[in-house]
Motif scaffolding. Sequence first.
Motif, mmCIF file in Angstrom:
data_model
loop_
_atom_site.group_PDB
_atom_site.id
_atom_site.type_symbol
_atom_site.label_atom_id
_atom_site.label_comp_id
_atom_site.label_asym_id
_atom_site.label_seq_id
_atom_site.Cartn_x
_atom_site.Cartn_y
_atom_site.Cartn_z
ATOM 1 N N THR A 1 8.038 58.241 60.327
ATOM 2 C CA THR A 1 8.753 59.495 60.592
ATOM 3 C C THR A 1 10.253 59.389 60.324
ATOM 4 O OG1 THR A 1 9.084 58.966 62.936
ATOM 5 C CG2 THR A 1 7.066 60.129 62.344
ATOM 6 N N SER A 2 10.707 58.254 59.835
ATOM 7 C CA SER A 2 12.137 58.067 59.566
ATOM 8 C C SER A 2 12.615 59.040 58.498
ATOM 9 C CB SER A 2 12.416 56.638 59.095
ATOM 10 O OG SER A 2 12.084 55.701 60.088
ATOM 11 N N PRO A 3 13.754 59.705 58.715
ATOM 12 C CA PRO A 3 14.278 60.625 57.698
ATOM 13 C C PRO A 3 14.696 59.872 56.442
ATOM 14 C CG PRO A 3 15.869 60.297 59.460
ATOM 15 C CD PRO A 3 14.598 59.658 59.922
ATOM 16 N N ASN A 4 14.636 60.541 55.327
ATOM 17 C CA ASN A 4 14.943 59.907 54.036
ATOM 18 C C ASN A 4 16.302 59.215 54.015
ATOM 19 O OD1 ASN A 4 12.631 61.386 53.541
ATOM 20 N ND2 ASN A 4 13.258 62.015 51.488
ATOM 21 N N LYS A 5 17.282 59.782 54.695
ATOM 22 C CA LYS A 5 18.632 59.220 54.659
ATOM 23 C C LYS A 5 18.703 57.844 55.318
ATOM 24 C CE LYS A 5 20.167 61.562 58.912
ATOM 25 N NZ LYS A 5 21.166 62.492 59.482
ATOM 26 N N GLU A 6 17.683 57.490 56.124
ATOM 27 C CA GLU A 6 17.667 56.190 56.789
ATOM 28 C C GLU A 6 16.800 55.173 56.056
ATOM 29 O OE1 GLU A 6 18.257 58.041 61.307
ATOM 30 O OE2 GLU A 6 16.565 56.694 60.858
ATOM 31 N N TRP A 7 16.218 55.562 54.943
ATOM 32 C CA TRP A 7 15.395 54.640 54.178
ATOM 33 C C TRP A 7 16.268 53.620 53.452
ATOM 34 C CZ3 TRP A 7 11.290 58.028 51.161
ATOM 35 C CH2 TRP A 7 10.517 58.731 52.095
ATOM 36 N N LEU A 8 15.761 52.406 53.360
ATOM 37 C CA LEU A 8 16.398 51.363 52.568
ATOM 38 C C LEU A 8 15.648 51.277 51.250
ATOM 39 C CD1 LEU A 8 18.151 48.940 51.950
ATOM 40 C CD2 LEU A 8 16.734 47.564 53.500
ATOM 41 N N SER A 9 16.288 51.738 50.191
ATOM 42 C CA SER A 9 15.657 51.784 48.879
ATOM 43 C C SER A 9 16.298 50.738 47.964
ATOM 44 C CB SER A 9 15.813 53.182 48.267
ATOM 45 O OG SER A 9 15.213 53.239 46.987
ATOM 46 N N MET A 10 15.452 49.889 47.361
ATOM 47 C CA MET A 10 15.941 48.804 46.510
ATOM 48 C C MET A 10 15.161 48.749 45.204
ATOM 49 S SD MET A 10 16.246 45.743 49.365
ATOM 50 C CE MET A 10 14.599 46.076 50.023
ATOM 51 N N SER A 11 15.834 48.337 44.159
ATOM 52 C CA SER A 11 15.153 48.104 42.888
ATOM 53 C C SER A 11 14.206 46.915 43.056
ATOM 54 C CB SER A 11 16.174 47.789 41.790
ATOM 55 O OG SER A 11 16.828 46.553 42.079
ATOM 56 N N ASN A 12 13.326 46.700 42.092
ATOM 57 C CA ASN A 12 12.413 45.561 42.172
ATOM 58 C C ASN A 12 13.172 44.244 42.180
ATOM 59 O OD1 ASN A 12 9.973 47.081 42.186
ATOM 60 N ND2 ASN A 12 10.234 47.460 40.001
ATOM 61 N N PRO B 1 25.082 45.398 52.568
ATOM 62 C CA PRO B 1 24.705 46.637 53.260
ATOM 63 C C PRO B 1 23.197 46.777 53.469
ATOM 64 C CG PRO B 1 26.398 47.091 51.631
ATOM 65 C CD PRO B 1 25.937 45.680 51.396
ATOM 66 N N TRP B 2 22.389 46.228 52.564
ATOM 67 C CA TRP B 2 20.940 46.248 52.756
ATOM 68 C C TRP B 2 20.568 45.484 54.022
ATOM 69 C CZ3 TRP B 2 19.282 44.638 47.112
ATOM 70 C CH2 TRP B 2 19.451 45.746 46.258
ATOM 71 N N PHE B 3 21.157 44.298 54.190
ATOM 72 C CA PHE B 3 20.860 43.504 55.374
ATOM 73 C C PHE B 3 21.313 44.221 56.641
ATOM 74 C CE2 PHE B 3 18.814 40.064 53.603
ATOM 75 C CZ PHE B 3 19.526 39.436 52.608
ATOM 76 N N ASP B 4 22.480 44.851 56.584
ATOM 77 C CA ASP B 4 22.983 45.582 57.748
ATOM 78 C C ASP B 4 22.034 46.715 58.119
ATOM 79 O OD1 ASP B 4 26.512 45.321 56.805
ATOM 80 O OD2 ASP B 4 25.185 43.937 57.862
ATOM 81 N N GLN B 5 21.528 47.411 57.109
ATOM 82 C CA GLN B 5 20.613 48.525 57.365
ATOM 83 C C GLN B 5 19.279 48.021 57.923
ATOM 84 O OE1 GLN B 5 20.278 51.161 54.009
ATOM 85 N NE2 GLN B 5 18.843 52.539 55.037
ATOM 86 N N ALA C 1 18.884 45.293 59.690
ATOM 87 C CA ALA C 1 19.154 44.883 61.070
ATOM 88 C C ALA C 1 19.188 46.084 62.006
ATOM 89 C CB ALA C 1 20.476 44.119 61.142
ATOM 90 N N GLU C 2 19.735 47.203 61.522
ATOM 91 C CA GLU C 2 19.777 48.423 62.332
ATOM 92 C C GLU C 2 18.366 48.872 62.694
ATOM 93 O OE1 GLU C 2 23.939 49.625 62.797
ATOM 94 O OE2 GLU C 2 22.064 50.288 63.661
ATOM 95 N N MET C 3 17.452 48.738 61.750
ATOM 96 C CA MET C 3 16.066 49.130 62.023
ATOM 97 C C MET C 3 15.461 48.252 63.106
ATOM 98 S SD MET C 3 14.594 49.814 58.186
ATOM 99 C CE MET C 3 15.528 50.757 56.985
ATOM 100 N N ILE C 4 15.754 46.965 63.061
ATOM 101 C CA ILE C 4 15.215 46.049 64.062
ATOM 102 C C ILE C 4 15.796 46.380 65.432
ATOM 103 C CG2 ILE C 4 14.975 43.632 64.743
ATOM 104 C CD1 ILE C 4 15.326 42.934 61.745
ATOM 105 N N TRP C 5 17.102 46.695 65.487
ATOM 106 C CA TRP C 5 17.736 47.069 66.762
ATOM 107 C C TRP C 5 17.047 48.296 67.352
ATOM 108 C CZ3 TRP C 5 23.158 46.609 64.243
ATOM 109 C CH2 TRP C 5 23.611 45.285 64.314
ATOM 110 N N LYS C 6 16.743 49.256 66.506
ATOM 111 C CA LYS C 6 16.110 50.472 66.997
ATOM 112 C C LYS C 6 14.687 50.202 67.468
ATOM 113 C CE LYS C 6 18.801 53.667 64.151
ATOM 114 N NZ LYS C 6 18.771 54.644 63.044
ATOM 115 N N LEU C 7 14.052 49.221 66.855
ATOM 116 C CA LEU C 7 12.688 48.876 67.240
ATOM 117 C C LEU C 7 12.661 48.238 68.619
ATOM 118 C CD1 LEU C 7 9.683 48.554 66.246
ATOM 119 C CD2 LEU C 7 10.348 46.263 65.528
#
Length: 242
Positions: free
Chosen positions: A10-21, A113-117, A119-125
Motif C-alpha cells: 500500500t506504499s504510495p509511489n513517491k515512497e518507492w525505491l526504484s533502481m536500474s538493474n 540515498p538508496w540506502f537511506d530510503q 533504512a527509512e522503510m526498516i524504521w517504519k516496519l
Amino acid sequence: MSNIIRLNSTSPNKEWLSMSNQGTDCFLELLEKAAAGDEMTESQKELIDFLKEQREANLNAPGTASFDVDEMPWNKATLSEDAAFLMRTVKRAKSVEVLRTLDYRPDIRIVYPWFDQFAEMIWKLDQDYLYGDEEKEIIKGGIEPIRAVLRGNDGGAKRRLLFCLDRYLDPYYQNDLTALSEPIKELLQEMVISENEADIIEEALHLLEAYTEPPFDVLIKSIEKVPARFLPAVRRLLNSAE
C-alpha cells in the motif's frame, strides 16, 4: 526495466525505491559484503540470504528483483533485534571499507540515498526504532534531556534517540549541534564502556566514528572496561586519532 523496493503493497509511489538493474546489483552486492563476516543469528542469516537471492534473480533475469520490505523473512520474535542488525548492515554498506571491496567505483551520490530510503522503510516496519517528534524535542532540549535518556534504563528509548542523533549529526542535514558535540561525544564513549546491549554499543561506536573528532579521553582512560568483542573497533578508532 527497473526493480522496485516498497515498504508494503500500500506504499504510495513517491515512497518507492526504484533502481536500474545495474543499480540493483550494486545495492544488493554492497549489503551482502557489509554483512560478510558478521556474527549473525539464524533469522539474520535468512534476511541476508533473501537479499542474495534477489541479487541472483536480477542477474539471471534483469528486472525481477522487486520486493516489499514487510514480506522479507522477518521473525516476529526477534523483529527489533533483526531490524537493528539490518540497519547496521545498511550503514556499513556505505563505509569506505566496504566500497573498496568492489572492483568498480559506484556513484555514491546515487547509491547513498538508496540506502537511506531503505533504512527509512526498516524504521517504519519496526516501531521500536521509529523516532519521531519526542526524540527531536529531546535533542532540541539540549544535553540534559539527552543525557537522561542515554544514561537511563529504557533500551528502546536509547535506540530511538541514537538513530535520531544519527540524522542530526550528519552534516548532510545541516543541523548545528556545535554546542552539544563535546558532551555528546563524552556520552557516547561512556555508553561503549558501560552499556549492556551490544546493538546499542555498536550504534554509539558508529556515531563516534562517523561524526566526532579526537581525542577520545574516556575510552583511553577506561580501555580495560570495553567489552572484548568491541576492542578491535575501539582500537581502530583510537589509532585513527593518532
